[in-house]
Design a protein around this motif. Structure first.
Motif, PDB file in Angstrom:
ATOM      1  N   SER A 330       0.822  -1.204   0.000  1.00  0.00           N
ATOM      2  CA  SER A 330       0.000   0.000   0.000  1.00  0.00           C
ATOM      3  C   SER A 330       0.861   1.262   0.000  1.00  0.00           C
ATOM      4  CB  SER A 330      -0.921   0.022   1.222  1.00  0.00           C
ATOM      5  OG  SER A 330      -1.661   1.227   1.268  1.00  0.00           O
ATOM      6  N   ASP A 331       0.382   2.290  -0.692  1.00  0.00           N
ATOM      7  CA  ASP A 331       1.055   3.589  -0.676  1.00  0.00           C
ATOM      8  C   ASP A 331       1.100   4.186   0.732  1.00  0.00           C
ATOM      9  OD1 ASP A 331       1.465   3.595  -3.420  1.00  0.00           O
ATOM     10  OD2 ASP A 331      -0.367   4.708  -3.857  1.00  0.00           O
ATOM     11  N   THR A 332       0.204   3.748   1.600  1.00  0.00           N
ATOM     12  CA  THR A 332       0.120   4.301   2.960  1.00  0.00           C
ATOM     13  C   THR A 332       0.961   3.517   3.962  1.00  0.00           C
ATOM     14  OG1 THR A 332      -1.820   2.955   3.535  1.00  0.00           O
ATOM     15  CG2 THR A 332      -2.236   5.095   2.490  1.00  0.00           C
ATOM     16  N   GLY A 333       1.748   2.551   3.477  1.00  0.00           N
ATOM     17  CA  GLY A 333       2.361   1.572   4.366  1.00  0.00           C
ATOM     18  C   GLY A 333       3.693   1.907   5.010  1.00  0.00           C
ATOM     19  N   MET A 334       4.314   3.055   4.695  1.00  0.00           N
ATOM     20  CA  MET A 334       5.637   3.327   5.251  1.00  0.00           C
ATOM     21  C   MET A 334       5.691   3.337   6.786  1.00  0.00           C
ATOM     22  SD  MET A 334       8.763   3.668   4.212  1.00  0.00           S
ATOM     23  CE  MET A 334       8.900   4.374   2.567  1.00  0.00           C
ATOM     24  N   PRO A 335       4.704   3.896   7.492  1.00  0.00           N
ATOM     25  CA  PRO A 335       4.764   3.891   8.966  1.00  0.00           C
ATOM     26  C   PRO A 335       4.812   2.497   9.593  1.00  0.00           C
ATOM     27  CG  PRO A 335       3.162   5.500   8.202  1.00  0.00           C
ATOM     28  CD  PRO A 335       3.554   4.688   6.996  1.00  0.00           C
ATOM     29  N   ALA A 336       4.489   1.475   8.811  1.00  0.00           N
ATOM     30  CA  ALA A 336       4.544   0.104   9.346  1.00  0.00           C
ATOM     31  C   ALA A 336       5.949  -0.248   9.811  1.00  0.00           C
ATOM     32  CB  ALA A 336       4.085  -0.896   8.287  1.00  0.00           C
ATOM     33  N   PHE A 337       6.964   0.327   9.191  1.00  0.00           N
ATOM     34  CA  PHE A 337       8.331  -0.073   9.515  1.00  0.00           C
ATOM     35  C   PHE A 337       8.761   0.411  10.890  1.00  0.00           C
ATOM     36  CE2 PHE A 337       8.168   0.254   4.777  1.00  0.00           C
ATOM     37  CZ  PHE A 337       7.866  -1.085   4.624  1.00  0.00           C
ATOM     38  N   ASP A 338       8.294   1.576  11.277  1.00  0.00           N
ATOM     39  CA  ASP A 338       8.538   2.046  12.638  1.00  0.00           C
ATOM     40  C   ASP A 338       7.866   1.105  13.632  1.00  0.00           C
ATOM     41  OD1 ASP A 338       9.503   3.893  14.605  1.00  0.00           O
ATOM     42  OD2 ASP A 338       7.489   4.741  14.735  1.00  0.00           O
ATOM     43  N   GLU A 339       6.634   0.742  13.327  1.00  0.00           N
ATOM     44  CA  GLU A 339       5.871  -0.158  14.209  1.00  0.00           C
ATOM     45  C   GLU A 339       6.527  -1.543  14.281  1.00  0.00           C
ATOM     46  OE1 GLU A 339       3.128   0.670  15.877  1.00  0.00           O
ATOM     47  OE2 GLU A 339       2.591   2.594  14.966  1.00  0.00           O
ATOM     48  N   LEU A 340       6.989  -2.059  13.162  1.00  0.00           N
ATOM     49  CA  LEU A 340       7.599  -3.392  13.139  1.00  0.00           C
ATOM     50  C   LEU A 340       8.936  -3.419  13.861  1.00  0.00           C
ATOM     51  CD1 LEU A 340       6.714  -4.356   9.463  1.00  0.00           C
ATOM     52  CD2 LEU A 340       5.779  -5.411  11.531  1.00  0.00           C
ATOM     53  N   MET A 341       9.726  -2.359  13.740  1.00  0.00           N
ATOM     54  CA  MET A 341      10.982  -2.301  14.497  1.00  0.00           C
ATOM     55  C   MET A 341      10.698  -2.312  15.987  1.00  0.00           C
ATOM     56  SD  MET A 341      13.672   0.132  12.409  1.00  0.00           S
ATOM     57  CE  MET A 341      12.568   1.529  12.133  1.00  0.00           C
ATOM     58  N   ARG A 342       9.677  -1.587  16.411  1.00  0.00           N
ATOM     59  CA  ARG A 342       9.322  -1.545  17.831  1.00  0.00           C
ATOM     60  C   ARG A 342       8.790  -2.891  18.318  1.00  0.00           C
ATOM     61  NH1 ARG A 342       9.689   3.632  19.428  1.00  0.00           N
ATOM     62  NH2 ARG A 342       9.693   5.209  17.753  1.00  0.00           N
ATOM     63  N   LEU A 343       8.173  -3.646  17.407  1.00  0.00           N
ATOM     64  CA  LEU A 343       7.632  -4.954  17.774  1.00  0.00           C
ATOM     65  C   LEU A 343       8.724  -6.018  17.857  1.00  0.00           C
ATOM     66  CD1 LEU A 343       5.343  -7.009  18.227  1.00  0.00           C
ATOM     67  CD2 LEU A 343       5.042  -7.089  15.727  1.00  0.00           C
ATOM     68  N   PHE A 344       9.610  -6.058  16.864  1.00  0.00           N
ATOM     69  CA  PHE A 344      10.555  -7.168  16.766  1.00  0.00           C
ATOM     70  C   PHE A 344      11.940  -6.882  17.357  1.00  0.00           C
ATOM     71  CE2 PHE A 344       7.498  -8.383  13.479  1.00  0.00           C
ATOM     72  CZ  PHE A 344       7.394  -9.752  13.679  1.00  0.00           C
ATOM     73  N   LEU A 345      12.380  -5.638  17.326  1.00  0.00           N
ATOM     74  CA  LEU A 345      13.735  -5.334  17.771  1.00  0.00           C
ATOM     75  C   LEU A 345      13.762  -4.918  19.245  1.00  0.00           C
ATOM     76  CD1 LEU A 345      15.082  -3.382  14.647  1.00  0.00           C
ATOM     77  CD2 LEU A 345      15.017  -5.850  15.064  1.00  0.00           C
ATOM     78  N   GLU A 346      14.948  -4.939  19.800  1.00  0.00           N
ATOM     79  CA  GLU A 346      15.125  -4.626  21.219  1.00  0.00           C
ATOM     80  C   GLU A 346      14.658  -3.207  21.527  1.00  0.00           C
ATOM     81  OE1 GLU A 346      18.753  -4.874  24.527  1.00  0.00           O
ATOM     82  OE2 GLU A 346      19.060  -5.547  22.464  1.00  0.00           O
ATOM     83  N   LYS A 347      14.085  -3.049  22.720  1.00  0.00           N
ATOM     84  CA  LYS A 347      13.561  -1.747  23.123  1.00  0.00           C
ATOM     85  C   LYS A 347      14.717  -0.815  23.507  1.00  0.00           C
ATOM     86  CE  LYS A 347       9.680  -3.961  22.772  1.00  0.00           C
ATOM     87  NZ  LYS A 347       8.973  -3.919  21.485  1.00  0.00           N
ATOM     88  N   ASP A 348      14.364   0.380  23.933  1.00  0.00           N
ATOM     89  CA  ASP A 348      15.326   1.373  24.423  1.00  0.00           C
ATOM     90  C   ASP A 348      16.389   1.723  23.390  1.00  0.00           C
ATOM     91  OD1 ASP A 348      14.032   1.372  26.958  1.00  0.00           O
ATOM     92  OD2 ASP A 348      15.162  -0.422  27.513  1.00  0.00           O
ATOM     93  N   GLN A 349      15.961   1.944  22.175  1.00  0.00           N
ATOM     94  CA  GLN A 349      16.865   2.441  21.142  1.00  0.00           C
ATOM     95  C   GLN A 349      16.099   3.369  20.212  1.00  0.00           C
ATOM     96  OE1 GLN A 349      18.221  -0.338  18.034  1.00  0.00           O
ATOM     97  NE2 GLN A 349      16.896  -1.912  18.940  1.00  0.00           N
ATOM     98  N   THR A 350      16.805   4.280  19.594  1.00  0.00           N
ATOM     99  CA  THR A 350      16.191   5.246  18.682  1.00  0.00           C
ATOM    100  C   THR A 350      16.252   4.695  17.266  1.00  0.00           C
ATOM    101  OG1 THR A 350      17.024   7.034  20.084  1.00  0.00           O
ATOM    102  CG2 THR A 350      16.211   7.636  17.899  1.00  0.00           C
ATOM    103  N   PHE A 351      15.109   4.565  16.642  1.00  0.00           N
ATOM    104  CA  PHE A 351      15.053   4.018  15.290  1.00  0.00           C
ATOM    105  C   PHE A 351      15.193   5.157  14.270  1.00  0.00           C
ATOM    106  CE2 PHE A 351      12.651   0.777  17.757  1.00  0.00           C
ATOM    107  CZ  PHE A 351      13.581  -0.241  17.613  1.00  0.00           C
TER     108      PHE A 351
END
Length: 362
Positions: A330-351
């Motif tokens: 989807s053309d609207t899908g770019m914000p998903a990557f911020d959400e997916l990093m927060r879901l799968f990657l370690e917390k307490d880091q700046t993406f």
């Protein structure tokens, strides 16, 4: 007794793994709905464990669901494949990093642009050619003869450009005497066993594919690129692209050790705007063919992609070998990557990969 205890522990671990997988799938589904993407395909690798989540529909007005073999457009993630392909040829002594591309190929679109003859592969891979992203209607018959104009002295500033990667493609074709699609197949796809990928539309291979969308419920016409462009025409899956990320970028397979280190090291600063490099820019410098993210958890490699109807992303840490690859339609899908990093990657880091420019590179 010991055998029974072992079986109980194993069952508990398997049950916990199932619960965790279900929870992740549920959260990926929620992310898809939140960003308006009919489907998300994601692969996460951490400590040798691979998690693959495939949610949603190939096309909004269909009941067909995506699978791990559903092909998506990789958009500008193609550029990272092109960069690795370049370094494969570089290691063979077929092309140089700092020799002008004009020494390999006379580009008709630069005939009236003398400064264009200064451009090297290094400038292309760090987006310092001076070219616009695209000049003319890319892919059209007219585009191949549209003159290029250099916006500044090559090598002096940053400006994201797909035109540069196509110029590099032409130089690689001339240096090898082969079409770029064949070069990529021989140097990348076959050695890394990317069996569900091709540099342009392949009707025999892509029987399982996703449609792009304007938004969650508005499909686009299926785009079947009938040509190869090093900047954006790759079709692939999250699993196949993960094979590339893990083998080529993390392990350096197929490259000399010195060349692999050269490719993934800082080569230049990026610039969010045309002004001076600012504090945010310093967290996302350019490597050769991709971007870096320098944050609280170390140094990462990353890139995003945006084709009409598709958004894609990868991030990888060569030190820990963790990686995340995701595609959505989807053309609207770019914000998903911020959400997916927060879901799968370690917390307490700046993406910074998303924070820098909301994932956009051009």
């Amino acid at each position: 007794m010991r055998k029974n205890l072992f079986c109980m522990i194993l069952c508990l671990l398997m049950a916990q793994s199932f619960v965790n997988a279900y929870a992740q799938e549920k959260e990926v589904a929620q992310i898809a709905v939140k960003v308006g993407a009919p489907a998300i395909q994601v692969v996460h690798v951490k400590k040798g464990n691979l998690t693959s989540v495939n949610f949603g529909k190939k096309k909004a007005d269909s009941n067909a669901l995506i699978t791990e073999n559903t092909a998506f457009q990789a958009a500008s993630l193609t550029k990272v494949i092109a960069a690795y392909t370049f370094f494969r040829l570089y290691d063979k002594g077929l092309i140089d990093l700092d020799k002008p591309l004009a020494d390999y190929f006379t580009y008709n679109r630069l005939v009236n642009e003398p400064q264009g003859r200064l451009i090297t592969a290094r400038m292309v891979l760090t987006h310092r050619t001076g070219f616009l992203n695209w000049e003319g209607a890319v892919g059209s018959s007219e585009w191949y003869n549209t003159p290029l104009h250099v916006q500044f002295v090559p090598g002096t500033k940053y400006k994201y450009s797909g035109e540069g990667f196509y110029y590099l493609q032409l130089a690689m074709e001339k240096a090898t005497g082969k079409p770029f699609r064949q070069i990529v197949k021989e140097e990348v796809l076959k050695p890394l066993k990317m069996e569900h990928s091709d540099m342009q539309w392949n009707g025999e291979l892509f029987t399982d594919y996703a449609y792009g969308h304007y938004s969650a419920d508005k499909p686009r016409k299926l785009a079947k690129w009938g040509y190869t462009n090093a900047a954006y025409t790759l079709y692939t899956t999250a699993l196949d692209y993960t094979r590339f990320v893990q083998q080529a970028l993390v392990e350096g397979k197929g490259l000399k050790k010195k060349t692999h280190l050269l490719m993934i090291s800082k080569a230049n600063e990026a610039q969010k705007s045309s002004g001076e490099v600012n504090d945010d820019d310093k967290h996302v410098p350019c490597a050769l063919g991709m971007r870096m993210q320098i944050n609280e958890k170390g140094t990462w490699l990353w890139h995003t992609g945006s084709n009409p109807g598709f958004r894609c992303f990868f991030i990888a840490n060569p030190t820990t070998k963790e990686s995340l690859v995701a595609f959505n339609n989807s053309d609207t899908g770019m914000p998903a990557f911020d959400e997916l990093m927060r879901l799968f990657l370690e917390k307490d880091q700046t993406f910074w990969a998303y924070k820098w420019r909301k994932g956009e590179l051009d």
